[in-house]
Write an enzyme that holds these catalytic residues in place. Sequence first.
Site, PDB file in Angstrom:
ATOM      1  N   CYS A   7       3.282   5.351  -4.014  1.00  0.00           N
ATOM      2  CA  CYS A   7       3.462   3.892  -3.954  1.00  0.00           C
ATOM      3  C   CYS A   7       3.978   3.457  -2.594  1.00  0.00           C
ATOM      4  O   CYS A   7       3.680   2.361  -2.119  1.00  0.00           O
ATOM      5  CB  CYS A   7       4.440   3.432  -5.030  1.00  0.00           C
ATOM      6  SG  CYS A   7       3.755   3.348  -6.686  1.00  0.00           S
TER       7      CYS A   7
ATOM      8  N   GLU B 181      -5.132  -5.111  -6.582  1.00  0.00           N
ATOM      9  CA  GLU B 181      -3.859  -4.418  -6.365  1.00  0.00           C
ATOM     10  C   GLU B 181      -3.918  -3.426  -5.206  1.00  0.00           C
ATOM     11  O   GLU B 181      -3.010  -2.620  -5.021  1.00  0.00           O
ATOM     12  CB  GLU B 181      -3.444  -3.706  -7.654  1.00  0.00           C
ATOM     13  CG  GLU B 181      -3.256  -4.639  -8.835  1.00  0.00           C
ATOM     14  CD  GLU B 181      -1.912  -5.345  -8.843  1.00  0.00           C
ATOM     15  OE1 GLU B 181      -0.884  -4.701  -8.625  1.00  0.00           O
ATOM     16  OE2 GLU B 181      -1.884  -6.569  -9.077  1.00  0.00           O
TER      17      GLU B 181
ATOM     18  N   HIS C 123      -1.171   1.269 -12.533  1.00  0.00           N
ATOM     19  CA  HIS C 123      -2.131   1.477 -11.454  1.00  0.00           C
ATOM     20  C   HIS C 123      -2.796   2.837 -11.638  1.00  0.00           C
ATOM     21  O   HIS C 123      -2.191   3.764 -12.203  1.00  0.00           O
ATOM     22  CB  HIS C 123      -1.454   1.451 -10.080  1.00  0.00           C
ATOM     23  CG  HIS C 123      -0.939   0.113  -9.678  1.00  0.00           C
ATOM     24  ND1 HIS C 123       0.295  -0.062  -9.069  1.00  0.00           N
ATOM     25  CD2 HIS C 123      -1.480  -1.122  -9.784  1.00  0.00           C
ATOM     26  CE1 HIS C 123       0.486  -1.347  -8.827  1.00  0.00           C
ATOM     27  NE2 HIS C 123      -0.571  -2.015  -9.251  1.00  0.00           N
TER      28      HIS C 123
END
Length: 416
Positions: free
Chosen positions: A347, A162, A230
């Site tokens: 993000c 990720e 995350h």
Amino acid sequence: MGLSEINFDGIVGPSHNYAGLSLGNLASASHKGDPSYPRAAALQGLAKMRHNMGLGLAQGFLLPLPRPNGDLLARLAVDDTAERALLAAAWSASSMWTANAATVSPAPDTADGRCHLTPANLSTMLHRAQEWPDTRRQLAIAFADKRHFAVHDAVPGSLGDEGAANHMRLCESHDAPGVEVFVYGRQGGEFPARQHEQASRAVARLHGLDPMRTVFIEQNPAAIAAGAFHNDVVAVANGTVLFTHELAFADQQGAYETISKAFPGLEVVEVPASAVSLEDAIRSYLFNAQLLTLPSGEMALVVPEECHDNAAVWAWCEGMLAGNGPIRQVIPVDVRQSMANGGGPACLRLRVVADPATVDPRFLLSEGKAELIERVIAWSWPEQIDPSDIGNPALVRTVVAARNALLAALELQELG
């Protein structure tokens, strides 16, 4: 100019919508089916970039990927009988969250003295797994100087990766050798862990990192189960500081000891669960913030406005600022359109330590370029997208034309 940290934010694409495709992302799920506002979302993201430039920080950007993804629709044989989620996946604007674009190791950390970038395969989610080839193509243009950069292919898709959302770096200064911390997960209740340990180790090997300055830490399954899909939802690092929730890691004290062994100068700023619950941390995205070193040398935390709106979170922030800790400013910004889909300030950015003179200048932001981008967004991005609009031929034409207009304005037609 020398090495400095450049934050590359993703410009929110014209197909930005709320399809609720991200399992484990509570904000995304809770807003599924709501109308979205792509123009407002893109302008909010651009305002954040300009705000950071105003703080004296270097700022770059990455462009929206081509949507709808006709190749994906063809490979899935999507027609009127297919699940709407398959159609929505091909429309997803999730590449706006560039913390998932790649993992980046700066030149001072790597064996060959180049900055290495490995696109994330994002293989646990269909709408994101489609991204990496186009992301790699863009990174290869932005960081084309092979004397200074190495851009790799993604690791095999069977090992979920990720990107920078599960990667942190600690250093005395951005241009000094650092310690890179990779955070992997295991199953967290009903939600899958997205970062595979072997993916992290493969990236570290690809980048030629020193094993003595590379750390692998397990994320707390309880944090994943609570919605921290995350690591950057519960922890963020900058310089010598690790800013973390008390429940971020499977073995919190063991994590501190392991990191400290590799990086003796570690400063931990831990937020106790008694002050800010995991639920409040995830709802407010306190840790999905940009922890930045300002030109003055002070450290600032750029947080979403939702932190100011949360009484427990803001009380903790005020108490921290009243002390003598390393974080001296907390700055709220409006990224509500992104937050509603599950992405905060962290993000939206990919951190790259590089000499700006070695980066393709078309990807670096200036005030003049920001004004240009703002004009294109204002007249070409859709104002609103309702769930029923996805797949509408007229909207297809609007979305494609809007992206093409931005590529033309920035002279990046090769990304068309």
